[in-house]
Design a protein around this motif. Structure first.
Motif, short mmCIF file in Angstrom:
data_model
loop_
_atom_site.label_atom_id
_atom_site.label_comp_id
_atom_site.label_asym_id
_atom_site.label_seq_id
_atom_site.Cartn_x
_atom_site.Cartn_y
_atom_site.Cartn_z
N PHE A 1 0.77 -1.02 -0.03
CA PHE A 1 0.14 -0.09 0.04
C PHE A 1 0.96 1.12 -0.01
CE2 PHE A 1 -3.79 2.70 0.91
CZ PHE A 1 -3.06 3.59 1.71
N ASP A 2 1.89 0.93 0.87
CA ASP A 2 2.78 2.44 0.84
C ASP A 2 3.47 2.46 -0.40
OD1 ASP A 2 3.55 1.70 4.44
OD2 ASP A 2 2.13 2.83 3.60
N GLU A 3 3.89 1.35 -0.91
CA GLU A 3 4.64 1.52 -2.26
C GLU A 3 3.78 2.21 -3.36
OE1 GLU A 3 5.78 -2.16 -3.85
OE2 GLU A 3 6.51 -1.30 -5.63
N VAL A 4 2.48 1.51 -3.45
CA VAL A 4 1.38 2.13 -4.56
C VAL A 4 1.28 3.77 -4.04
CG1 VAL A 4 -0.67 1.89 -5.31
CG2 VAL A 4 0.58 -0.12 -4.64
N VAL A 5 1.16 4.21 -2.93
CA VAL A 5 0.74 5.43 -2.54
C VAL A 5 2.08 6.54 -3.10
CG1 VAL A 5 0.66 7.20 -0.73
CG2 VAL A 5 -0.79 5.20 -0.84
N GLN A 6 3.10 5.80 -2.78
CA GLN A 6 4.39 6.68 -3.08
C GLN A 6 4.72 6.85 -4.77
OE1 GLN A 6 6.21 8.28 -0.83
NE2 GLN A 6 6.98 9.21 -2.67
N LEU A 7 4.19 5.68 -5.39
CA LEU A 7 4.32 5.62 -6.93
C LEU A 7 3.31 6.83 -7.31
CD1 LEU A 7 4.56 2.14 -7.57
CD2 LEU A 7 6.35 3.83 -8.10
N ALA A 8 1.91 6.94 -6.73
CA ALA A 8 1.06 7.83 -7.05
C ALA A 8 1.66 9.46 -6.81
CB ALA A 8 -0.25 7.33 -6.22
N GLU B 1 4.62 3.64 -13.58
CA GLU B 1 4.43 2.45 -12.94
C GLU B 1 3.38 2.29 -12.08
OE1 GLU B 1 9.20 1.21 -13.12
OE2 GLU B 1 8.31 1.22 -11.18
N PHE B 2 2.68 3.40 -11.68
CA PHE B 2 1.79 3.53 -10.75
C PHE B 2 0.48 2.45 -10.92
CE2 PHE B 2 -1.55 4.80 -7.68
CZ PHE B 2 -2.36 5.10 -8.52
N PHE B 3 0.02 2.78 -12.11
CA PHE B 3 -1.23 1.85 -12.33
C PHE B 3 -1.05 0.44 -12.40
CE2 PHE B 3 -5.41 0.98 -13.75
CZ PHE B 3 -5.48 0.00 -14.73
N LEU C 1 -14.10 1.09 -19.70
CA LEU C 1 -13.13 2.06 -18.91
C LEU C 1 -11.79 2.25 -19.76
CD1 LEU C 1 -14.64 1.50 -15.24
CD2 LEU C 1 -14.94 3.64 -16.64
N ARG C 2 -11.27 3.49 -19.84
CA ARG C 2 -9.98 3.56 -20.41
C ARG C 2 -8.85 3.45 -19.16
NH1 ARG C 2 -12.77 7.78 -22.66
NH2 ARG C 2 -11.52 9.07 -21.62
N VAL C 3 -7.87 3.15 -19.42
CA VAL C 3 -6.71 2.95 -18.43
C VAL C 3 -6.46 4.26 -17.67
CG1 VAL C 3 -4.25 2.61 -18.25
CG2 VAL C 3 -5.28 1.20 -19.62
N SER C 4 -6.76 5.56 -18.18
CA SER C 4 -6.42 6.76 -17.58
C SER C 4 -7.86 7.09 -16.74
CB SER C 4 -6.59 8.08 -18.46
OG SER C 4 -7.81 8.08 -19.48
N GLU C 5 -9.13 6.61 -16.90
CA GLU C 5 -9.97 6.58 -16.12
C GLU C 5 -9.87 5.36 -15.08
OE1 GLU C 5 -13.65 7.69 -19.07
OE2 GLU C 5 -13.13 5.70 -19.01
#
Length: 503
Positions: A405-412, A418-420, A441-445
């Motif tokens: 979770f922390d890793e994903v938040v930091q990528l965001a 690599e976030f998505f 739904l598109r990747v950006s969405e």
């Protein structure tokens, strides 16, 4: 004189007829057990089970001890092959109890060997090795043909090699697998075919694990070629290991072909679980997300079921070990008690001298009880350690989830490309749930949905993605329409409810 002979025949003829009928029943039981053995060799385990069950029922009816012992054993062997380890252990115990009357060393060896394989499957590796070595000690007492003795030795070496491999002791694993290969070469191919194919495959797996690709490829090709030339149908194990080798050589497409071949003929959970995981991994590498998710889901569902079965079987295995230790103690106590009773009778005549002998024997008995108690405590401690390891694994899993979770938040926050991808790996259920509502739904969405799921506010998303606040608001409004989210409903709360609803 002639009349006496006729009378003798008349009186004893019904008894003779009865004995013939009983003998015919025993022959029928033996034939059923032979059929169970043949189906076991053909890996038709359900059919083997059915033959053994009929043989067992008939044996109980006729009080045929040999049929009862072997019937229970073949049922246990079939159940073990079908991963029903708990029930298999129960039938092995029944076979062992009945075999105490027969004292059949070959059956005793087989019971030890199959129990060791169950311990190995339930991760009680030290206990498995003990069982295999006890089985090896019985082999010299077996009265069979030399080829049967060689095959028994080969199987024990194979099982020890596998156990040491699971314990990450490659040198010991190689020693036993190579010894197995040498023994099998002495046996005619017709009798040792399946074992030689397995041995070549296991040696290939060993060489793959230590990075010796050339040697690994040599043995896996030998296994597959021998199987095809001999029309040996049970190739799932060899195909899986061939896929592992090709994957290590980065030939992903070829590896996938062999994994799919193995999957087509695999029926046991213990084979299917790693196959689903490996196929999902290859689809992940190729970017085929839908196929990856499909096999990952199959892997997780089957693994949960298998882990539950293994926990139950492990508990029974530990109880079986404890029970065996207690039984040994009971037998020793019975012998000691008989001896003490004899001494007590003689005490009336010998008085002081025999009394001193009685005291000495009592001390020995207490010493035996103390040793047995210590062994029992050690096994209980092993059971507790297994439980603690399970709890530690659960904690580690929770920790990894938090770290992810922390890793994903930091990528965001870093607006990382690599976030998505990472979010989809950590929270695949979110993407699946969203696409179930709107597959277009598109990747950006989907990426914007990921921000909201993680608890980012509109203003934060604008800052981290370097887009204007109005742009983010417009996209947020479009998402609400597509996903049919009420205007007054909190987005983060909506996402949490969505995931909980789909779990």
């Amino acid at each position: 004189m002639k009349k006496n002979k006729l009378l003798y025949i008349f009186l004893y003829f019904p008894f003779f007829l009865f004995s013939q009928t009983k003998q015919e029943k025993i022959t029928q039981i033996d034939n059923l057990l032979d059929s169970s053995y043949v189906k076991q060799k053909e890996v038709k385990l359900q059919e083997s089970f059915r033959y053994a069950k009929v043989a067992l029922d008939l044996s109980k009816e006729k009080e045929y001890s040999e049929g009862i012992a072997w019937g229970n054993f073949y049922i246990a062997q079939s159940l073990s092959g079908l991963n029903a380890y708990k029930q298999a252990l129960e039938y092995l115990d029944k076979a062992q109890i009945e075999n105490q009357k027969l004292n059949d060393y070959y059956l005793h060896y087989q019971i030890r060997r199959i129990r060791g394989r169950i311990y190995m499957a339930t991760n009680l590796l030290l206990n498995a090795i003990i069982e295999f070595k006890r089985a090896a000690e019985i082999i010299p007492r077996i009265k069979k043909q030399e080829s049967d003795i060689d095959l028994a030795n080969a199987l024990i070496h194979e099982n020890l090699g596998l156990a040491y491999g699971f314990m990450k002791k490659p040198d010991s694993a190689y020693y036993y697998l190579n010894e197995c290969r040498i023994i099998l070469q002495k046996i005619e191919l017709k009798k040792s075919l399946s074992h030689i194919i397995n041995n070549y495959t296991e040696l290939a797996d060993y060489y793959t694990s230590v990075g010796k690709i050339t040697e690994a490829e040599y043995y896996i090709r030998k296994a597959v070629t021998l199987a095809k030339n001999s029309k040996f149908p049970f190739l799932s194990f060899a195909y899986t290991k061939y896929g592992d080798l090709l994957l290590q050589k980065k030939k992903n497409d070829s590896a996938l072909i062999y994994y799919q071949k193995a999957l087509a003929i695999s029926r046991q959970k213990i084979e299917l679980i790693p196959l689903y995981q490996k196929i999902a991994y290859i689809y992940h590498l190729s970017g085929n997300i839908s196929s990856e998710e499909k096999y990952k889901l199959k892997f997780l569902e089957l693994q949960d079921s298998y882990n539950s079965e293994m926990l139950s079987a492990s508990n029974l295995a530990i109880n079986t070990i404890l029970s065996e230790q207690k039984e040994e103690l009971v037998q020793k106590n019975k012998k000691r008690q008989s001896y003490l009773l004899l001494i007590s009778a003689v005490i009336l005549l010998l008085l002081l001298g025999l009394w001193l002998l009685f005291v000495r024997k009592t001390k020995k008995l207490n010493h035996i009880k103390k040793i047995s108690s210590e062994k029992e405590q050690m096994l209980i401690q092993q059971k507790e350690e297994i439980t603690l390891r399970y709890e530690e694994d659960t904690k580690n899993l929770e920790q990894r989830v938090n770290e992810s979770f922390d890793e994903v938040v930091q990528l965001a926050k870093n607006n990382s490309p690599e976030f998505f991808t990472r979010f989809r790996e950590v929270y695949p259920e979110v993407i699946v749930a969203l696409l179930a509502i709107d597959p277009k739904l598109r990747v950006s969405e989907l990426s914007l949905c990921a921000y909201f799921f993680l608890g980012f506010r509109t203003k934060d998303i604008s800052i981290y993605t370097f887009k204007s606040l109005s742009t983010i608001r417009n996209r947020r409004q479009n998402l609400r329409k597509k996903l049919e989210i009420l205007p007054d409903e909190d987005l983060e709360l909506w996402f949490k409810k969505l995931v909980n609803k789909n779990n």
